[in-house]
Design a protein around this motif. Structure first.
Motif, PDB file in Angstrom:
ATOM      1  N   GLY A   1       0.724  -1.172   0.050  1.00 19.06           N
ATOM      2  CA  GLY A   1      -0.068  -0.119  -0.040  1.00 19.06           C
ATOM      3  C   GLY A   1       0.807   1.361  -0.054  1.00 19.06           C
ATOM      4  O   GLY A   1       0.143   2.237   0.256  1.00 19.06           O
ATOM      5  N   VAL A   2       2.141   1.277  -0.204  1.00 22.38           N
ATOM      6  CA  VAL A   2       3.149   2.357  -0.029  1.00 22.38           C
ATOM      7  C   VAL A   2       3.856   2.150  -1.506  1.00 22.38           C
ATOM      8  O   VAL A   2       4.078   0.896  -2.294  1.00 22.38           O
ATOM      9  CB  VAL A   2       3.930   2.023   1.109  1.00 22.38           C
ATOM     10  CG1 VAL A   2       3.161   2.305   2.378  1.00 22.38           C
ATOM     11  CG2 VAL A   2       4.653   0.847   1.240  1.00 22.38           C
ATOM     12  N   GLU A   3       4.775   3.535  -1.530  1.00 21.33           N
ATOM     13  CA  GLU A   3       5.516   3.192  -2.844  1.00 21.33           C
ATOM     14  C   GLU A   3       6.984   2.790  -2.571  1.00 21.33           C
ATOM     15  O   GLU A   3       7.695   2.369  -3.464  1.00 21.33           O
ATOM     16  CB  GLU A   3       5.709   4.723  -3.580  1.00 21.33           C
ATOM     17  CG  GLU A   3       4.393   5.219  -4.145  1.00 21.33           C
ATOM     18  CD  GLU A   3       4.330   6.428  -4.732  1.00 21.33           C
ATOM     19  OE1 GLU A   3       3.586   7.137  -5.450  1.00 21.33           O
ATOM     20  OE2 GLU A   3       5.580   7.096  -4.399  1.00 21.33           O
ATOM     21  N   GLY A   4       7.456   3.097  -1.301  1.00 23.13           N
ATOM     22  CA  GLY A   4       8.810   2.557  -1.024  1.00 23.13           C
ATOM     23  C   GLY A   4       8.823   1.099  -0.361  1.00 23.13           C
ATOM     24  O   GLY A   4       8.153   0.612  -0.142  1.00 23.13           O
ATOM     25  N   VAL A   5      10.097   0.529  -0.744  1.00 21.97           N
ATOM     26  CA  VAL A   5      10.411  -0.717  -0.691  1.00 21.97           C
ATOM     27  C   VAL A   5       9.945  -1.110   0.838  1.00 21.97           C
ATOM     28  O   VAL A   5      10.487  -0.482   1.793  1.00 21.97           O
ATOM     29  CB  VAL A   5      11.834  -1.196  -0.961  1.00 21.97           C
ATOM     30  CG1 VAL A   5      12.734  -0.487  -0.100  1.00 21.97           C
ATOM     31  CG2 VAL A   5      11.779  -2.607  -0.727  1.00 21.97           C
ATOM     32  N   THR A   6       9.388  -2.288   1.134  1.00 22.77           N
ATOM     33  CA  THR A   6       9.088  -2.735   2.543  1.00 22.77           C
ATOM     34  C   THR A   6       9.329  -4.092   2.648  1.00 22.77           C
ATOM     35  O   THR A   6       8.949  -4.925   1.592  1.00 22.77           O
ATOM     36  CB  THR A   6       7.671  -2.106   2.847  1.00 22.77           C
ATOM     37  OG1 THR A   6       7.461  -2.532   4.296  1.00 22.77           O
ATOM     38  CG2 THR A   6       6.649  -2.637   2.119  1.00 22.77           C
TER      39      THR A   6
ATOM     40  N   GLN B   1       2.039  -4.548   5.519  1.00 23.82           N
ATOM     41  CA  GLN B   1       1.675  -3.437   4.448  1.00 23.82           C
ATOM     42  C   GLN B   1       1.480  -3.818   2.923  1.00 23.82           C
ATOM     43  O   GLN B   1       1.386  -3.000   2.163  1.00 23.82           O
ATOM     44  CB  GLN B   1       3.112  -2.613   4.407  1.00 23.82           C
ATOM     45  CG  GLN B   1       3.349  -1.958   5.821  1.00 23.82           C
ATOM     46  CD  GLN B   1       4.658  -0.740   5.685  1.00 23.82           C
ATOM     47  OE1 GLN B   1       5.765  -1.259   5.021  1.00 23.82           O
ATOM     48  NE2 GLN B   1       4.575   0.482   5.763  1.00 23.82           N
ATOM     49  N   TYR B   2       1.269  -5.079   2.904  1.00 25.15           N
ATOM     50  CA  TYR B   2       0.720  -5.701   1.471  1.00 25.15           C
ATOM     51  C   TYR B   2      -0.757  -6.077   1.467  1.00 25.15           C
ATOM     52  O   TYR B   2      -1.028  -6.580   2.275  1.00 25.15           O
ATOM     53  CB  TYR B   2       1.801  -6.850   1.099  1.00 25.15           C
ATOM     54  CG  TYR B   2       3.391  -6.596   0.722  1.00 25.15           C
ATOM     55  CD1 TYR B   2       4.188  -6.234   1.715  1.00 25.15           C
ATOM     56  CD2 TYR B   2       3.607  -6.540  -0.641  1.00 25.15           C
ATOM     57  CE1 TYR B   2       5.249  -6.108   1.358  1.00 25.15           C
ATOM     58  CE2 TYR B   2       4.675  -6.077  -1.028  1.00 25.15           C
ATOM     59  CZ  TYR B   2       5.686  -5.830   0.189  1.00 25.15           C
ATOM     60  OH  TYR B   2       7.094  -5.672  -0.183  1.00 25.15           O
ATOM     61  N   THR B   3      -1.077  -5.301   0.708  1.00 31.56           N
ATOM     62  CA  THR B   3      -2.583  -5.210   0.620  1.00 31.56           C
ATOM     63  C   THR B   3      -3.463  -6.265  -0.262  1.00 31.56           C
ATOM     64  O   THR B   3      -4.497  -6.779  -0.339  1.00 31.56           O
ATOM     65  CB  THR B   3      -3.165  -3.904   0.416  1.00 31.56           C
ATOM     66  OG1 THR B   3      -2.638  -3.504  -0.849  1.00 31.56           O
ATOM     67  CG2 THR B   3      -2.859  -2.911   1.478  1.00 31.56           C
ATOM     68  N   TYR B   4      -2.536  -6.576  -1.836  1.00 30.83           N
ATOM     69  CA  TYR B   4      -2.973  -7.407  -2.623  1.00 30.83           C
ATOM     70  C   TYR B   4      -1.977  -8.694  -2.765  1.00 30.83           C
ATOM     71  O   TYR B   4      -0.893  -8.313  -2.724  1.00 30.83           O
ATOM     72  CB  TYR B   4      -3.364  -6.897  -3.985  1.00 30.83           C
ATOM     73  CG  TYR B   4      -4.061  -5.508  -3.877  1.00 30.83           C
ATOM     74  CD1 TYR B   4      -3.790  -4.330  -4.527  1.00 30.83           C
ATOM     75  CD2 TYR B   4      -5.266  -5.451  -3.142  1.00 30.83           C
ATOM     76  CE1 TYR B   4      -4.315  -3.172  -4.498  1.00 30.83           C
ATOM     77  CE2 TYR B   4      -6.141  -4.127  -3.357  1.00 30.83           C
ATOM     78  CZ  TYR B   4      -5.551  -3.133  -3.812  1.00 30.83           C
ATOM     79  OH  TYR B   4      -6.469  -2.104  -4.067  1.00 30.83           O
ATOM     80  N   TRP B   5      -2.684  -9.820  -2.866  1.00 29.26           N
ATOM     81  CA  TRP B   5      -2.084 -11.120  -2.908  1.00 29.26           C
ATOM     82  C   TRP B   5      -2.308 -11.767  -4.110  1.00 29.26           C
ATOM     83  O   TRP B   5      -3.448 -11.705  -4.419  1.00 29.26           O
ATOM     84  CB  TRP B   5      -2.165 -11.920  -1.634  1.00 29.26           C
ATOM     85  CG  TRP B   5      -1.482 -11.093  -0.590  1.00 29.26           C
ATOM     86  CD1 TRP B   5      -1.980 -10.169   0.176  1.00 29.26           C
ATOM     87  CD2 TRP B   5       0.059 -11.282  -0.019  1.00 29.26           C
ATOM     88  NE1 TRP B   5      -1.219  -9.906   1.281  1.00 29.26           N
ATOM     89  CE2 TRP B   5       0.114 -10.622   1.076  1.00 29.26           C
ATOM     90  CE3 TRP B   5       0.983 -12.334  -0.494  1.00 29.26           C
ATOM     91  CZ2 TRP B   5       1.323 -10.614   1.772  1.00 29.26           C
ATOM     92  CZ3 TRP B   5       2.142 -12.370   0.469  1.00 29.26           C
ATOM     93  CH2 TRP B   5       2.421 -11.477   1.394  1.00 29.26           C
ATOM     94  N   GLY B   6      -1.505 -12.515  -4.558  1.00 27.32           N
ATOM     95  CA  GLY B   6      -1.778 -13.533  -5.820  1.00 27.32           C
ATOM     96  C   GLY B   6      -1.791 -14.685  -5.201  1.00 27.32           C
ATOM     97  O   GLY B   6      -1.919 -15.003  -3.941  1.00 27.32           O
ATOM     98  N   GLN B   7      -2.388 -15.964  -5.923  1.00 22.72           N
ATOM     99  CA  GLN B   7      -2.684 -17.231  -5.419  1.00 22.72           C
ATOM    100  C   GLN B   7      -1.509 -18.007  -4.916  1.00 22.72           C
ATOM    101  O   GLN B   7      -1.689 -19.017  -4.284  1.00 22.72           O
ATOM    102  CB  GLN B   7      -3.573 -17.947  -6.419  1.00 22.72           C
ATOM    103  CG  GLN B   7      -5.047 -17.203  -6.673  1.00 22.72           C
ATOM    104  CD  GLN B   7      -5.909 -17.216  -5.281  1.00 22.72           C
ATOM    105  OE1 GLN B   7      -5.943 -18.218  -4.696  1.00 22.72           O
ATOM    106  NE2 GLN B   7      -6.450 -15.915  -4.863  1.00 22.72           N
ATOM    107  N   GLY B   8      -0.428 -17.691  -5.746  1.00 22.13           N
ATOM    108  CA  GLY B   8       0.913 -18.325  -5.293  1.00 22.13           C
ATOM    109  C   GLY B   8       1.130 -19.310  -6.437  1.00 22.13           C
ATOM    110  O   GLY B   8       0.198 -20.035  -6.871  1.00 22.13           O
TER     111      GLY B   8
END
Length: 124
Positions: free
Chosen positions: A100-105, A110-117
């Motif tokens: 949800g941010v532009e800077g590396v983390t 702080q991660y809002t969207y995820w793939g299925q893997g």
């Protein structure tokens, strides 16, 4: 509709290289830091690598530093993870995620969207 779709996984021998990709859609890809995480059987999901919004800054877990390279193509809305010198301990499901941010983390919250893997299996 937000989508993150991983591809390129598989089963390989130790020592070889593999590249996994992630196709993003449904959000402003170029405005988000992106990351790769992985989860091995019986273990918690862990950070692997992250890249900031324009690819100018990257960060890696100690376990993969020097072997893995994260990159992105904002024009095509794609994220990549080049994995070299693979080890059996790299075996896991690999997830692409958008922060949800532009800077590396590396902070998972702080991660809002995820793939299925996608499964990556490395045999000795």
């Amino acid at each position: 509709q937000v989508q993150l779709v991983e591809s390129g996984g598989g089963s390989v021998q130790a020592g070889v290289s593999l590249r996994v990709s992630c196709q993003a859609s449904g959000f402003t890809f170029s405005r988000k830091a992106m990351g790769w995480f992985r989860q091995a059987p019986g273990k918690e999901r862990e950070f692997v690598a992250a890249i900031n919004w324009n690819g100018g800054s990257t960060h890696y877990a100690d376990s993969v530093g020097g072997r893995f390279t994260i990159s992105r193509d904002n024009a095509w809305k794609r994220l990549y993870l080049q994995m070299d010198s693979l080890k059996p301990e790299d075996t896991a499901i690999y997830y692409c995620a958008a922060a949800g941010v532009e800077g590396v983390t590396e902070t998972i919250s702080q991660y809002t969207y995820w793939g299925q893997g996608i499964q990556v299996t490395v045999s000795s």
